[in-house]
Write an enzyme that holds these catalytic residues in place. Structure first.
Site, PDB file in Angstrom:
ATOM      1  N   SER A 117       0.855  -1.191   0.000  1.00  0.00           N
ATOM      2  CA  SER A 117       0.000   0.000   0.000  1.00  0.00           C
ATOM      3  C   SER A 117       0.887   1.235   0.000  1.00  0.00           C
ATOM      4  O   SER A 117       2.115   1.138  -0.008  1.00  0.00           O
ATOM      5  CB  SER A 117      -0.895   0.004   1.242  1.00  0.00           C
ATOM      6  OG  SER A 117      -0.108   0.318   2.380  1.00  0.00           O
ATOM      7  N   LYS A 118       0.244   2.367   0.027  1.00  0.00           N
ATOM      8  CA  LYS A 118       0.977   3.647  -0.024  1.00  0.00           C
ATOM      9  C   LYS A 118       2.068   3.747   1.047  1.00  0.00           C
ATOM     10  O   LYS A 118       3.080   4.407   0.843  1.00  0.00           O
ATOM     11  CB  LYS A 118       0.000   4.805   0.172  1.00  0.00           C
ATOM     12  CG  LYS A 118      -0.805   5.123  -1.057  1.00  0.00           C
ATOM     13  CD  LYS A 118      -1.042   6.628  -1.156  1.00  0.00           C
ATOM     14  CE  LYS A 118      -1.505   7.038  -2.538  1.00  0.00           C
ATOM     15  NZ  LYS A 118      -2.648   6.280  -3.026  1.00  0.00           N
ATOM     16  N   ARG A 119       1.827   3.097   2.173  1.00  0.00           N
ATOM     17  CA  ARG A 119       2.825   3.144   3.252  1.00  0.00           C
ATOM     18  C   ARG A 119       4.186   2.648   2.785  1.00  0.00           C
ATOM     19  O   ARG A 119       5.213   2.996   3.339  1.00  0.00           O
ATOM     20  CB  ARG A 119       2.387   2.267   4.434  1.00  0.00           C
ATOM     21  CG  ARG A 119       1.277   2.848   5.285  1.00  0.00           C
ATOM     22  CD  ARG A 119       0.914   1.900   6.391  1.00  0.00           C
ATOM     23  NE  ARG A 119       0.428   0.617   5.873  1.00  0.00           N
ATOM     24  CZ  ARG A 119       1.005  -0.550   6.080  1.00  0.00           C
ATOM     25  NH1 ARG A 119       2.076  -0.641   6.806  1.00  0.00           N
ATOM     26  NH2 ARG A 119       0.503  -1.657   5.565  1.00  0.00           N
TER      27      ARG A 119
END
Ligand code: GLU
Length: 493
Positions: free
Chosen positions: A256-258
């Site tokens: 994910s964006k993390r």
């Protein structure tokens, strides 16, 4: 004869194209190509609140950049269009009407409150089945029709056949997966607002488009038994399913964006080569032989097979992607590197003017030393910058000066280097001649070779990491090299 392969990639334009979607697209494309089949792009835009045209355009651009040419779909057309679900609403309605007429689906007039009350009651009596209680399944057809015509709100539910045993899916990746049919609700295929649900629209389309293999993320595995029920109701052949594993970040959590950049465009803009990016993503869950890592597009398009997809989740490793990118750059021939990477980057960095003409041999020589030092395209400009500077504009790196130049004895080194180089005539200014001129200096000065060459390197390039000295100095030219050494002499002790 087996049926010709038809596969589709069906993104929802609710966002950009992400790494996971790109990999799904690559597998579909490669499977079609390796089987002489047809690769279809379909835009699943039935979620009107989250789908946008802009996202569709972004997805199409990303697909083009990835080099995943589609045989049917937006912009190219095809015999099974239209290829956006919002343009196919009539087809879903017709299909639902047909199932209603055949008694394979029925209208459900239950209000949300009624459904909630039924669920609550099932919970209270500890009924193992807490889904839809089939309240409207047995309303006589004429009564149902009358209520529909009177304008009472309704959804359309599919009638899961009473005698339908387990739904068995022989998934090409996961093997045999069995779902108990009695766990399946008579699920909704059309909402009360007249829009089809995903499980219905997808199957109507996949059936109408003659899709033979559904290759998609395994987050859809749980939808598959419902989709099988729809195929059966429609009387359409059930395709082969291949559900591919999730992609994880280094911490073992779903990517994910993390974890950093996730959209394809971000990688394009960061300078990754499309070929390297496709190669890297293809290996996230598939392998050619368990060891080959560099698999050019044409090999992928020839050799891809569902059998070699792994059911284990793959881990996205940005370092491996960087390695792959550098590898693809390094494998380019010098001329291609110069034209597609080096010159555009030099222009971007304003080291050269647009359309500037250079001596071909000079560009080749530059490419030969810059290419092995280019991991990302922008490196080409960084590596070349000292070559494009002049004695006046060259930027000296402070640390390099402290380490290589501003030391006792380095003044003598530069004086000796200058004298040796001045002896070379303008037309004898070649890498070999320069190396030969500098070669005797360490012994003559009784200094380590590394110390002598480091001083000259900092004097001429301003840093400690430039390409081989002789080649670099040849490209810079005699007069400017001598002027740089003269300028650096002031910094040497
Ligand atoms: N539009 C769906 C998605 O983006 C497609 C799923 C499928 O391939 O059936 O997840």
């Amino acid at each position: 004869m087996t049926q010709p392969v038809r596969v589709r990639f069906a993104p929802s334009p609710t966002g950009k194209l992400h790494i996971g979607g790109a990999r799904t697209a690559i597998y579909n494309w490669a499977f079609a190509r390796s089987n002489g089949g047809t690769f279809i792009l379909r835009i699943d835009d039935t979620d009107p609140t989250r789908s946008t045209d802009e996202n569709t355009q972004i997805i199409l651009r990303a697909m083009r950049w990835l080099g995943l040419d589609w045989d049917e779909g937006p912009e190219v057309g095809g015999d099974f269009g239209p290829y956006a679900q919002t343009e196919r609403l009539d087809l879903y309605r017709e299909a639902a009407e047909r199932l209603l007429a055949e008694g394979k689906a029925y209208p459900c007039f239950c209000t949300p409150e009624q459904l909630e009350a039924d669920r609550e009651a099932a919970r209270a009596r500890k009924d193992p089945f807490q889904g839809y209680q089939r309240r409207c399944r047995n309303i006589p057809a004429d009564e149902a029709r009358a209520r529909m015509e009177a304008g009472e709100p309704y959804t359309i539910r599919i009638k899961v056949p009473e005698d339908r045993g387990d739904v068995v899916v022989d998934d090409a990746v996961h093997g045999r997966v069995t779902f108990a049919a009695k766990e399946l609700d008579d699920f909704v295929i059309f909402r009360s607002d007249g829009t089809p649900t995903y499980n219905f629209a997808t199957v109507v389309d996949d059936a109408a488009m003659g899709i033979t293999h559904v290759i998609r993320g395994d987050d859809h595995l749980s939808n598959t038994p419902r989709q099988v029920i729809v195929y059966e109701a429609l009387g359409a052949p059930v395709p082969v399913f291949a559900h591919i594993s999730m992609i994880l970040g280094a911490d073992g959590k779903k990517l994910s964006k993390r974890h950093g950049a996730t959209s394809v465009e971000e990688y394009r803009d960061a300078g990754y080569l499309s070929d390297a990016f496709v190669n890297y993503l293809a290996l996230l869950g598939w392998s050619l032989d368990g060891e080959t890592t560099v698999i050019p597009r044409d090999v992928l398009a020839r050799e891809f097979s569902l059998e070699r997809i792994s059911k284990n989740p793959a881990t996205f490793d940005p370092k491996k992607l960087d390695w792959m990118n550098a590898e693809y750059i390094n494998r380019m021939d010098d001329a291609t590197f110069a034209d597609t990477i080096m010159l555009p980057e030099l222009h971007k960095a304003e080291l050269i003017d647009e359309g500037a003409e250079f001596d071909e041999a000079w560009v080749d020589a530059l490419a030969a030393i810059v290419k092995p030092r280019t991991k990302m395209p922008a490196d080409a400009a960084i590596v070349s910058a000292p070559i494009f500077a002049t004695a006046d504009t060259l930027v000296y790196d402070e640390k390099a000066v402290a380490k290589g130049l501003a030391k006792e004895g380095m003044g003598t080194v530069l004086d000796a280097a200058r004298a040796a180089l001045e002896a070379l005539p303008e037309d004898g200014w070649t890498a070999e001649a320069i190396d030969a001129a500098l070669e005797p200096l360490p012994e003559a000065l009784d200094l380590k070779k590394r110390i002598v060459f480091q001083a000259v390197r900092v004097a001429v390039c301003g840093n400690l990491v430039s390409p081989p000295l002789g080649e670099t100095m040849e490209l810079i030219g005699r007069d400017d090299c001598l002027a740089r050494i003269a300028r650096a002499r002031e910094m040497a002790l």
